[in-house]
Design an enzyme around this catalytic site. Structure first.
Site, PDB file in Angstrom:
ATOM      1  N   ALA E 176      -2.273   1.501   5.884  1.00  0.00           N
ATOM      2  CA  ALA E 176      -1.130   0.814   5.280  1.00  0.00           C
ATOM      3  C   ALA E 176      -1.642  -0.135   4.214  1.00  0.00           C
ATOM      4  CB  ALA E 176      -0.359   0.025   6.337  1.00  0.00           C
ATOM      5  N   LYS E 177      -1.218   0.088   2.995  1.00  0.00           N
ATOM      6  CA  LYS E 177      -1.578  -0.810   1.900  1.00  0.00           C
ATOM      7  C   LYS E 177      -0.408  -1.763   1.723  1.00  0.00           C
ATOM      8  CE  LYS E 177      -2.905  -0.346  -3.056  1.00  0.00           C
ATOM      9  NZ  LYS E 177      -1.789  -0.698  -3.927  1.00  0.00           N
TER      10      LYS E 177
END
Lengths: 264, 264, 264, 264, 264
Positions: E176-177
C-alpha cells in the site's frame, strides 16, 4: 466500400430496396390507410417484383416471412431500429447481430446512423462492429445515414445530406441511403461526396406518382444508384403498378412520362 | 417469430401461462389476501392442471421448485424482472441467462420490454441477446410487451397496445403478452399488428370469474391465442376451479356460461 | 515507443503523413475551394509522391482506394474519428479495429486523444486497446495528441502542446502528431518532452507556401521528425509542387529558399 | 435456491457466519474499542470455534489469512463491498470473481444487493453473473439483501425486510442475510416469504449479551436458520464466550438463560 | 496479500520504488527545475542504484527505456494514470493490461485507487481485474491508495490514510502506497490497519534532505516497509547522494544523522 455489383443487392449496378420496418419505427399508424399493409406477407409479395432488388425488414419479420419467399426475394436485414414510443435524443437499438442475420438468410444488412445525435459516437462504434462482421460474411452494408439530433438545425439542408453521404463512405458503407436534398444539383453534390459508395434516395412520405417518380429520376440523373422506398409502394392499393414505373426510371433509364405510360 | 406449435408452450396452438413472478415484481403485498399463495409450491401444484401450458417464474423459484414438478409442469423461465422497491424510469434486470435457464430445464423463456421507457434501447438489445441465445436452444420466446415510461401518456390506449404487439413481431418474439385493450375490436387490431406472433392477454388484477372469463373470451374471439395469468388464478382460494373454466374458454372454445357451468 | 525506423512509416527516420480524413471530421466544406479534392483518388495519387511516407485515411476510404495503390502508397489507418455534426465535449468514435486495419493492408495506425476532455479517460483506454493490438501486428502507432475540452483555456499554449507530446510518450505512441506551438524554441521543449517518440507537426489550415514551409523547417530544426499534412497539400491546385518542397525541407534538410527554388 | 445442507456452510441445516469485512465497509473506526480486532488473525482464530460455520471476508484478507486456517475454518468469500469514504447512492464494487474465490479456497460466496437503490438493476445483474458462476463451482450463495437508497423511506420496516428476503429467493440465493425486523412475528413473515431459502439475521451493532441472544433466539423460533454476526463477536474482549452461547441458541435450541449459563 | 519477500520488488522485506510517472500525471511542469529530468533515461540511470528495488513508470516509458536497463533495473509497470489536463472527479485511465506489462518485462504492477471518488467503484473493479491477472503471472501488486474526491473533506487526515491502507489489504494489494499521515504514531496506526500488506510512504513534493529522511525514518520506525519516491530523488541535481542516504535509513536502519554522513 467494396465492390458489390455482383451481389444480389444490385442489378446492373443499381439498387431498389423495398423498406418495411415502419411497424417498428412508426407503429400501426403507418398502416391505417391500407389496412392490409400491416401484413408483412403483402410486402414480401410486392418484393417478388423484378424491380425490387431487396426487401429490408427487421429480424422478427424476416424470421416469419422470408422462409416462404427465399426463392423469389432477396433479404436485407435491418440490424437496428427503435419504436417512436421512445422520445429521447435520436438513437437506435441493435436488434440483430450480423451472424444471426446471415444464419436466417440475409444477403445484405442495413444500419441507421444518426450523425449529429448525442449518440452518434456510440452508433458509429456499433456500426463498426456490424460492418466488420458483415465483411467476414461478404454481406454488403447499407447505411441509413440520417443526421438528426439536438445539435442540428435543419436535417434536410443539402450540405447536411452531402455530409451524411460522406460519412457513409468514410465509415465503410457500400450504399448510403439519404434523404432527397431537394434538387438534382444538390443530389449531384451528395453523390460526389459519397465517391464510390452508391447513393440511394430514401422514399419518404407518400406523394403522387408523378412527383415521386420525378424525384427518383432526378436522383438517377444526378448519379444516384437508386431508391429505398417504403410507404410510396406499400401504402398504395396496387404496389405493382408503381414498381413497374420505378423499374423503368431506375433500370431502363426511361423518362417519367415513359415510365408512367408503361405502368398503365 | 418461428413456428412453436409443437413446443410444450402450446396446446392446439393456444397458450395458457401461469405467471408467478409477483414476489419479485410487487413483493409480499400480492400474497396478502391468500397467505398460502406466498408458497411457490402451491402455484406449481396449480400448474399441474391440464389447462396450464407453462408456469412462468424467476430463476430462484425455478431452481427450488421445478425439480419436483418436472414431470408435470412445463417451465417458462422469466429472464428479467425487478423489484418495485426501486422507483426509477422503467427498467428490468436480466436475472438469468438463457444458457442457465436451459440447464435447469426451461422449455421457453420470457422477457419484458418497456417500449417508450428511456431504457427501451438497452432493453431491446438485451432482448436481442436473449432471443438469439434462445434460438440456439430452440426455446420459444415470450415478450412481456408493456409500453411504459415518462414519454407515454396512456399505456392502456388501444393504439399503444397494438404497437406493443407489433414490437414483439418485429423484434422476433414468438408470443406477445400484452394488456387487454378494452374491447374485442381493439384486440383484433392488436392481433392484426402482431401478424403470426401469438398474442396472449396479460391477466392483470383479480376480478370476478365472469368479468375475467369474458375478457379472455373476447381475446380468443379476436384471434388471440390465450392468456398469461397470475393473480386471477393463485389469488383465488381454489385455483383449480378457474383453471377448469379457462380450459373451456381457451381450448374448448366454450361460451363463458358453459365454462362457468363446467367449472362448478 | 518502439523503434520504427525500419517501418514503411519512416524514411531516414523522418515522417511525412498525408492526412485525408477531413471528409469525416469537417465534412464537404473542406473540399469547397478545390472541388476535385473531394475525390479520395486525387489524394492517393498525390500520396505516390516520394516525399509522402504514408497516407492517413478512415476505413471506408481505405477499403475503396487503397487496393488500387497498394504498390505505390503506404497506408496509415486512422482508427477513430467523428463528424462535426455532433457538438458535445470532444470525443471520437473508434471506427476500425486494428485487426481489420491490418487485414486491409495498413502498415501503421493513427488514434486521436483529446487530453483534457471529459472523455479523456475513455479515449485513453480505447487507445490502450488499439496500441496493444498494434504491437501484436507490429504496426507503428501515431497519436493525434490534441488537448481539447471544457477544462482547457488555451489548447495552443506551448505548455499544453508539450504536455500533449509527453502523453504520447507515456501512453506508448511511436509518433506524436501535435499542433505547432508557435516558435522553434517551444517546439524544442515539445520534442524534449516526447523523448524518443517522434514528434510531427499537424499541418493545420492552408497558408502560403513560404509560411507553411518555414513552420515545417522550424519543426525539423527543433528536432521534430516531420509533418502530418492535409489541407496544405490537397487544397492546392497542384499538390505535387508543395510536396517537392516539403521533401527538400524534411528529408534533404534544405533551407526554405532552396526548397521553394527546387519546387519551381 | 438449491439444497446446501451438505455444504460446509451448514451444520444441521443451520448457519453461523462470522462476518469480518468491516475494515472495508466502515474503516478503522470499527476497531477502536478493541484495537486487537483490527488484526484479521484474531477473527480467524475466533472462527475456529465449533459454532462458526464460515468466516466471511473480502479477497485480500482471505489471501493473507485463510492459508493458515484452511484446516480449521470454512471460507465464505464476500464478492462485493465498498468503503464508506464514498457517499453516493448505495452501490458496491465487485472485488473478486467467483473463479478466483474458488481458487483460493472459498466454499461459499456472499453478495450484497441494495434493493431500491438506483443501482439495484446493475447489482442484480452482477449478482446473476456471480450466482451462475457459483453454481458451476457448487458454491452456496449468500445474499446480503439490504434495501437501501433514495426511494426507500424506511429500510427497517418489516414489509421491506420481508421483500428483501423474497428477492433472495426469486433471484436464486441459497441464504438471505437480512436485518432483524423487530419481532418474532415479523421474522416469521420474512421466513415465509423466503420459502426454502434460509434466512439468517444480520448481527448489527454491538449490544448486551442478553439482548443479542434474545433476538437470535426469536429468529430461530421464527424459522430462521441462524446468524451472520460481526461486531457482536469480535468487538467483545472474549469472542469465545458469546460464541459458546450462540452455539447453544442456534444449534442446541437452548433458551437464552441456558445459553448464558452454559457460556459462563 | 501474498508473500512477496522473494520477489524483485523487495530487498530484505523492504521496498524502495523510484516513481516516475509525473510526465503523465503532472506534465512538463514537474521537470522545470532540473530540465534533464524530463529524460526518462536519467531516472533509469538513477534506478540502477542498489537502494532502488524497482522503477515505476507508465507503459510508453517502459517500452522505450526498460530494454536498455533490464539487467540492472527492476520494472514496476504503473497500469493506470491520467493527465491533469482533465479536471473532473478523480479517476484514472487503465493504460496497460497486465499481460502486456508482463510481456515487456514488468516484475510487479501498480494501480491507483481513489477511495471516496465517485469513480471508486469502477476503479475498484478495474483493480480487481488487474489484481487477479497479476496473480496469474505471479506479479506483486502495489496500490497507490489515495482517498480523494468530492465526498472527502481532508485527504491527509490520519484516519483517512489508515482507511486507505486498510482498503489495500482488503482488496488484495501486496503493498500500500499512502501519504505520510504526519507523525510516527499515526503511521503506526496505518501500518496496523494494513496488517500483512506492506505500507510504503509516498514521497510527495521535494523537501530538504533532512526533513525528507526524517519522515522516511519515522515510517520505518513505525513498521512501514519503505518508500515510493519520485521528485525527492529525480528533482535533485544528484539523485545518487539521496539514494545513498535512503539506503542507510531503509535497509541499514541507520539514524538520519548516520545516513546523511554516509551520503556525503
Amino acid at each position: 466500400m467494396i465492390d458489390i455489383d455482383d451481389s444480389p443487392l444490385c442489378r446492373d449496378g443499381k439498387v431498389l430496396i423495398l423498406a418495411y420496418d415502419h411497424g417498428l419505427e412508426h407503429g400501426p399508424v403507418d398502416f391505417e390507410g391500407v389496412p392490409g399493409s400491416a401484413d408483412p406477407g403483402r410486402t414480401f409479395e410486392a418484393a417478388t417484383h423484378d424491380a425490387v432488388t431487396s426487401v429490408a425488414v427487421q429480424k422478427g419479420v424476416a424470421e416469419a416471412f422470408y422462409p416462404s419467399y427465399e426463392e423469389d426475394v432477396d433479404l436485407l436485414l435491418k440490424l437496428n431500429g427503435t419504436s417512436n414510443l421512445w422520445m429521447g435524443e435520436p438513437d437506435s437499438a441493435v436488434n440483430c447481430t450480423v451472424d444471426y442475420a446471415y444464419d436466417i438468410g440475409a444477403s445484405s444488412v442495413g444500419f441507421t446512423l444518426y450523425g449529429g445525435s448525442n449518440h452518434e459516437i456510440e452508433m458509429a462504434e456499433e456500426f463498426r462492429d456490424a460492418q466488420e462482421a458483415a465483411r467476414e460474411r461478404d454481406l454488403p452494408v447499407v447505411m441509413w445515414s440520417y443526421p438528426r439530433g439536438q445539435g442540428l438545425k435543419n436535417d434536410t439542408e443539402p450540405d447536411t445530406i452531402a455530409y451524411a453521404a460522406r460519412q457513409a463512405l468514410e465509415l465503410g458503407a457500400d450504399v448510403a441511403k439519404v434523404k432527397y436534398p431537394g434538387s438534382k444539383s444538390a443530389m449531384e453534390q451528395t453523390v460526389r461526396m459519397a465517391g464510390p459508395t452508391k447513393v440511394v434516395m430514401s422514399g419518404g412520405s407518400k406523394t403522387t406518382d408523378r412527383e415521386f417518380l420525378e424525384s427518383v429520376k432526378a436522383v438517377i440523373d444526378a448519379g444516384g444508384k437508386g431508391l429505398a422506398v417504403g410507404r410510396n409502394v406499400w401504402q398504395r392499393e396496387n404496389p405493382h403498378r408503381i414498381l413497374d414505373a420505378l423499374e423503368q426510371v431506375i433500370f431502363a433509364e426511361s423518362t417519367v412520362d415513359e415510365a408512367l405510360a408503361a405502368a398503365e
